[in-house]
Write a protein that holds these residues in place. Sequence first.
Motif, PDB file in Angstrom:
ATOM      1  N   ARG A  39       0.846  -1.194   0.000  1.00 35.16           N
ATOM      2  CA  ARG A  39       0.000   0.000   0.000  1.00 35.16           C
ATOM      3  C   ARG A  39       0.881   1.243   0.000  1.00 35.16           C
ATOM      4  O   ARG A  39       1.837   1.348   0.766  1.00 35.16           O
ATOM      5  CB  ARG A  39      -0.872  -0.024   1.246  1.00 35.16           C
ATOM      6  CG  ARG A  39      -1.783   1.174   1.380  1.00 35.16           C
ATOM      7  CD  ARG A  39      -2.654   1.082   2.611  1.00 35.16           C
ATOM      8  NE  ARG A  39      -1.851   0.831   3.790  1.00 35.16           N
ATOM      9  CZ  ARG A  39      -2.302   0.205   4.880  1.00 35.16           C
ATOM     10  NH1 ARG A  39      -3.522  -0.230   4.927  1.00 35.16           N
ATOM     11  NH2 ARG A  39      -1.520   0.016   5.918  1.00 35.16           N
ATOM     12  N   ASP A  41       1.497   5.569   0.132  1.00 39.44           N
ATOM     13  CA  ASP A  41       1.150   6.617   1.097  1.00 39.44           C
ATOM     14  C   ASP A  41      -0.290   7.097   0.934  1.00 39.44           C
ATOM     15  O   ASP A  41      -0.897   7.581   1.870  1.00 39.44           O
ATOM     16  CB  ASP A  41       2.099   7.812   0.952  1.00 39.44           C
ATOM     17  CG  ASP A  41       3.510   7.465   1.402  1.00 39.44           C
ATOM     18  OD1 ASP A  41       3.665   6.562   2.258  1.00 39.44           O
ATOM     19  OD2 ASP A  41       4.452   8.098   0.899  1.00 39.44           O
ATOM     20  N   ASP A  42      -0.838   6.959  -0.273  1.00 37.14           N
ATOM     21  CA  ASP A  42      -2.212   7.377  -0.541  1.00 37.14           C
ATOM     22  C   ASP A  42      -3.215   6.241  -0.300  1.00 37.14           C
ATOM     23  O   ASP A  42      -4.373   6.336  -0.670  1.00 37.14           O
ATOM     24  CB  ASP A  42      -2.340   7.885  -1.971  1.00 37.14           C
ATOM     25  CG  ASP A  42      -1.957   6.839  -3.011  1.00 37.14           C
ATOM     26  OD1 ASP A  42      -1.573   5.705  -2.629  1.00 37.14           O
ATOM     27  OD2 ASP A  42      -2.033   7.159  -4.207  1.00 37.14           O
ATOM     28  N   ASN A  43      -2.752   5.147   0.334  1.00 37.70           N
ATOM     29  CA  ASN A  43      -3.561   3.960   0.641  1.00 37.70           C
ATOM     30  C   ASN A  43      -3.971   3.163  -0.585  1.00 37.70           C
ATOM     31  O   ASN A  43      -4.789   2.266  -0.494  1.00 37.70           O
ATOM     32  CB  ASN A  43      -4.808   4.303   1.470  1.00 37.70           C
ATOM     33  CG  ASN A  43      -4.473   4.460   2.929  1.00 37.70           C
ATOM     34  OD1 ASN A  43      -3.482   3.912   3.409  1.00 37.70           O
ATOM     35  ND2 ASN A  43      -5.280   5.217   3.630  1.00 37.70           N
ATOM     36  N   ARG A  44      -3.408   3.475  -1.733  1.00 36.79           N
ATOM     37  CA  ARG A  44      -3.717   2.708  -2.945  1.00 36.79           C
ATOM     38  C   ARG A  44      -2.746   1.547  -3.097  1.00 36.79           C
ATOM     39  O   ARG A  44      -1.593   1.624  -2.702  1.00 36.79           O
ATOM     40  CB  ARG A  44      -3.644   3.596  -4.175  1.00 36.79           C
ATOM     41  CG  ARG A  44      -4.782   4.584  -4.186  1.00 36.79           C
ATOM     42  CD  ARG A  44      -4.911   5.231  -5.510  1.00 36.79           C
ATOM     43  NE  ARG A  44      -6.050   6.137  -5.470  1.00 36.79           N
ATOM     44  CZ  ARG A  44      -6.475   6.787  -6.497  1.00 36.79           C
ATOM     45  NH1 ARG A  44      -5.883   6.664  -7.656  1.00 36.79           N
ATOM     46  NH2 ARG A  44      -7.509   7.590  -6.389  1.00 36.79           N
ATOM     47  N   THR A  46      -0.074  -0.657  -4.641  1.00 36.83           N
ATOM     48  CA  THR A  46       1.031  -0.391  -5.562  1.00 36.83           C
ATOM     49  C   THR A  46       1.702  -1.673  -6.043  1.00 36.83           C
ATOM     50  O   THR A  46       2.554  -1.621  -6.920  1.00 36.83           O
ATOM     51  CB  THR A  46       2.098   0.522  -4.928  1.00 36.83           C
ATOM     52  OG1 THR A  46       2.650  -0.129  -3.787  1.00 36.83           O
ATOM     53  CG2 THR A  46       1.508   1.863  -4.542  1.00 36.83           C
ATOM     54  N   GLN A 108     -11.204   2.084  -6.403  1.00 32.48           N
ATOM     55  CA  GLN A 108      -9.776   2.155  -6.068  1.00 32.48           C
ATOM     56  C   GLN A 108      -9.460   1.455  -4.750  1.00 32.48           C
ATOM     57  O   GLN A 108      -8.304   1.392  -4.342  1.00 32.48           O
ATOM     58  CB  GLN A 108      -9.337   3.625  -5.977  1.00 32.48           C
ATOM     59  CG  GLN A 108      -9.433   4.372  -7.278  1.00 32.48           C
ATOM     60  CD  GLN A 108      -8.479   3.829  -8.321  1.00 32.48           C
ATOM     61  OE1 GLN A 108      -7.366   3.432  -8.032  1.00 32.48           O
ATOM     62  NE2 GLN A 108      -8.934   3.806  -9.566  1.00 32.48           N
TER      63      GLN A 108
END
Length: 140
Positions: A39, A41-44, A46, A108
């Motif tokens: 995950r 830094d934007d919680n997405r 990767t 997302q």
Amino acid sequence: MPTARDIMTSDVTCVNEQDDLRTAARQMARLGVGALPIRGDDNRLTGMLTDRDIVVKVLAEGRDPAMVTAGELAQGEAVTIDADDDAAEVLRTMGRHRVRRLPVVDGQDLVGIVAVADVARALPEGAVGDLIEAISERTL
């Protein structure tokens, strides 16, 4: 036909991009899993980190896992499946990309993981056999 949401494991623990691999390996051991979603830094999502990644790309090369982050091993965009895609699409995606674990997203947001074991519990034996064959093929 069931959807990815129907067969996925919804209790998913992630590793953060900036976490070192020693931390990630301890987390895998504690959870009894061989892979963790990475995950950002934007919680997405990767990428995915596997125990094999740690062994082959770090330990075998003599690198210190405490000095390598999970984000360093994230390779491009992760292969995912939409939560509402049917099981046939799950099988096609896993087979096409030769992956044993497939993050499930709703928009997302990461909402689960479909692993081969989940597929084995939810689908007929023949479909599971075909999947195992597809993800196990060696490319020459």
